[in-house]
Design an enzyme around this catalytic site. Structure first.
Site, short mmCIF file in Angstrom:
data_model
loop_
_atom_site.label_atom_id
_atom_site.label_comp_id
_atom_site.label_asym_id
_atom_site.label_seq_id
_atom_site.Cartn_x
_atom_site.Cartn_y
_atom_site.Cartn_z
CG PHE A 226 -15.04 -25.09 10.43
CD1 PHE A 226 -14.58 -25.08 11.74
CD2 PHE A 226 -15.03 -23.91 9.71
CE1 PHE A 226 -14.13 -23.90 12.32
CE2 PHE A 226 -14.57 -22.73 10.29
CZ PHE A 226 -14.12 -22.73 11.59
CG ASP B 39 -11.46 -28.17 5.62
OD1 ASP B 39 -10.30 -28.08 6.07
OD2 ASP B 39 -12.33 -27.30 5.81
CE1 TYR C 214 -6.66 -20.58 11.41
CE2 TYR C 214 -6.27 -19.78 9.18
CZ TYR C 214 -7.14 -20.25 10.14
OH TYR C 214 -8.46 -20.40 9.85
CE LYS C 215 -8.07 -23.93 12.20
NZ LYS C 215 -9.25 -24.47 11.52
NE ARG D 256 -10.99 -26.85 19.42
CZ ARG D 256 -10.94 -26.26 18.22
NH1 ARG D 256 -11.46 -26.89 17.18
NH2 ARG D 256 -10.43 -25.07 18.06
C1 LIG Z 1 -10.18 -23.50 10.89
C2 LIG Z 1 -11.02 -24.11 9.85
C3 LIG Z 1 -11.37 -23.39 8.68
C4 LIG Z 1 -10.99 -21.95 8.54
O1 LIG Z 1 -11.29 -21.42 7.29
P1 LIG Z 1 -10.69 -20.02 6.85
O2 LIG Z 1 -11.39 -19.68 5.62
O3 LIG Z 1 -9.22 -20.25 6.61
O4 LIG Z 1 -10.91 -19.05 7.95
C5 LIG Z 1 -12.08 -24.05 7.70
N1 LIG Z 1 -12.44 -25.35 7.83
C6 LIG Z 1 -12.15 -26.06 8.95
C7 LIG Z 1 -12.54 -27.49 9.06
C8 LIG Z 1 -11.44 -25.45 9.99
O5 LIG Z 1 -11.17 -26.13 11.09
#
Ligand SMILES: *Cc1c(COP(=O)(O)O)cnc(C)c1O
Length: 410
Positions: free
Chosen positions: A123, A195, A220-221, A369
């Site tokens: 990500f 992560d 939040y997911k 997705r």
């Molecule tokens: C959604 C997501 C994030 C989001 O990071 P924020 O700093 O909380 O906005 C980070 N890493 C991954 C792998 C994600 O899917």
């Protein structure tokens, strides 16, 4: 397929959980992997916190309603879901900020080592944060190395400081082997940072058993904490004393309310805190996390796999497999709670699907997705969604101009 969907919904031991969510009518929500929907309990808690606690009790609420321990309490609710003993998990900030804290703190523990390895298609924020640290500290202290998911093992050696991995690939859903990669990293003296953005709340996790060093994740997911809800971080107990994170704010101080002029870190995971918690957001998150106390995460995983497999069967039955080839691993044990399909018009197809009441998402460059949140998704939802998709593909409604225009957030 409809009959099969109905039969499976009748046999679903988790079917009653759907009533815990305030889902809109006529909407099939296959995007709980991006923003989990509103739990009924969270809605009630939001009202209580705003009207009663903030509105009436004002500043006395820090003690009266224990606002001050929200980060620790949310961490306690999360720990069992992560396979973590108590006192190693805390809620604060975002994944991005928490990664900065963990990576800087972990680098400082790795004297003489500078390399941080991560995957090329991680990500983006994970990669950006390492780039930022590299810029801040200079390449002689931090060096980003990106490798393909299939080349992680080959990249590990005694020069590497940190292995930063996302367990579930956000596009394809491919799952990395946490136990094996963590062990291999440790054989070279490498610290691991995982992560768990697309893992927490949907995959059974065993951070302690896997000897993971550090982890981050968002709420939040699949955890339904609400838009922008605070993230979490995990610091293994064995690192608690040596690990010092660099954003040394007062909430991470041993005694914040002595207002001492010098920083003394808290001797616990609370040292990972920086500033004042976002009380409204974290109160809502706490209400959402309370739902998980009687949920068996292994059952969640089982249903998630069944939903994914059922969708693939429906797609085959409706002859959608050739037009929308799968970008996710075919083996359900190898993927997270999502399916990714490739199509040049993936964005427009997603928009047309939303117009039909099915919310999924698009991930650049060409991925449609679909996320499965087993607490509220039924097999009938999947069948209905697939039928709608077939209609869109057959009639090519996605070619209509209103579905082409990309909005700011995709
Ligand atoms: C959604 C997501 C994030 C989001 O990071 P924020 O700093 O909380 O906005 C980070 N890493 C991954 C792998 C994600 O899917």
């Amino acid at each position: 397929m409809f009959e099969e969907a109905r039969r499976r919904d009748q046999q679903d031991s988790m079917a009653d959980k759907r009533a815990l969510f305030a889902l809109p009518e006529n909407c099939i929500y296959l995007d709980g992997n991006s923003l989990g929907p509103l739990p009924v309990a969270a809605k009630a808690r939001a009202t209580e916190v705003v009207e009663q606690q903030w509105g009436n009790d004002l500043i006395t609420s820090w003690n009266k309603h224990s606002w001050i321990t929200l980060p620790q309490r949310c961490g306690e609710h999360l720990a069992p879901l992560l396979g973590a003993k108590a006192d190693q998990v805390i809620c604060c900030d975002s994944i991005s900020v928490n990664l900065f804290k963990l990576l800087c703190g972990a680098l400082a523990l790795q004297h003489g080592r500078t390399k941080i390895i991560t995957t090329t298609d991680n990500f983006p924020t994970d990669v950006y944060i390492v780039q930022g640290i590299q810029q801040l500290l200079g390449e002689e202290r931090c060096q980003l190395i990106t490798v393909d998911e299939t080349e992680i093992e080959a990249a590990l050696n005694d020069d590497v400081a940190i292995l930063l991995l996302t367990q579930v690939n956000f596009r394809t859903g491919n799952v990395l082997n946490m136990a094996k990669l963590t062990e291999m990293a440790h054989q070279h003296g490498i610290l691991t940072v995982w992560d768990l953005a697309h893992s927490a709340g949907v995959l059974p996790l065993e951070l302690d058993n896997c000897q993971v060093d550090f982890a981050v994740g968002c709420t939040y997911k699949y955890l339904n904490g609400g838009p922008g809800a605070p993230a979490f971080m995990y610091v293994a107990e064995r690192h608690e004393n040596a690990f010092i994170q660099p954003i040394t704010g007062w909430m991470g101080h041993a005694t914040p309310f002595t207002f001492s002029s010098s920083y003394t870190p808290h001797q616990s995971v609370s040292q990972s805190l920086t500033g004042t918690p976002s009380v409204i957001s974290m109160s809502v998150l706490e209400a959402s996390l309370e739902m998980w106390s009687d949920v068996d995460i292994h059952q969640v995983r089982q249903k998630s796999i069944e939903l994914g497999e059922f969708m693939l069967n429906c797609m085959q039955h409706l002859q959608l497999t050739d037009t929308l080839p799968l970008a996710s691993p075919l083996n359900p044990n190898q993927r997270g709670s999502q399916l990714a399909f490739k199509h040049d018009h993936a964005y427009a197809i997603c928009q047309a699907w939303i117009a039909e009441g099915v919310i999924a998402d698009f991930r650049a460059p060409n991925i449609l997705r679909v996320g499965f949140a087993p607490l509220y998704i039924s097999f009938q939802d999947i069948w209905t969604a697939c039928e709608a998709l077939q209609k869109i593909m057959q009639e090519k409604t996605y070619l209509q101009p209103e579905y082409q225009k990309k909005q700011t957030v995709t």
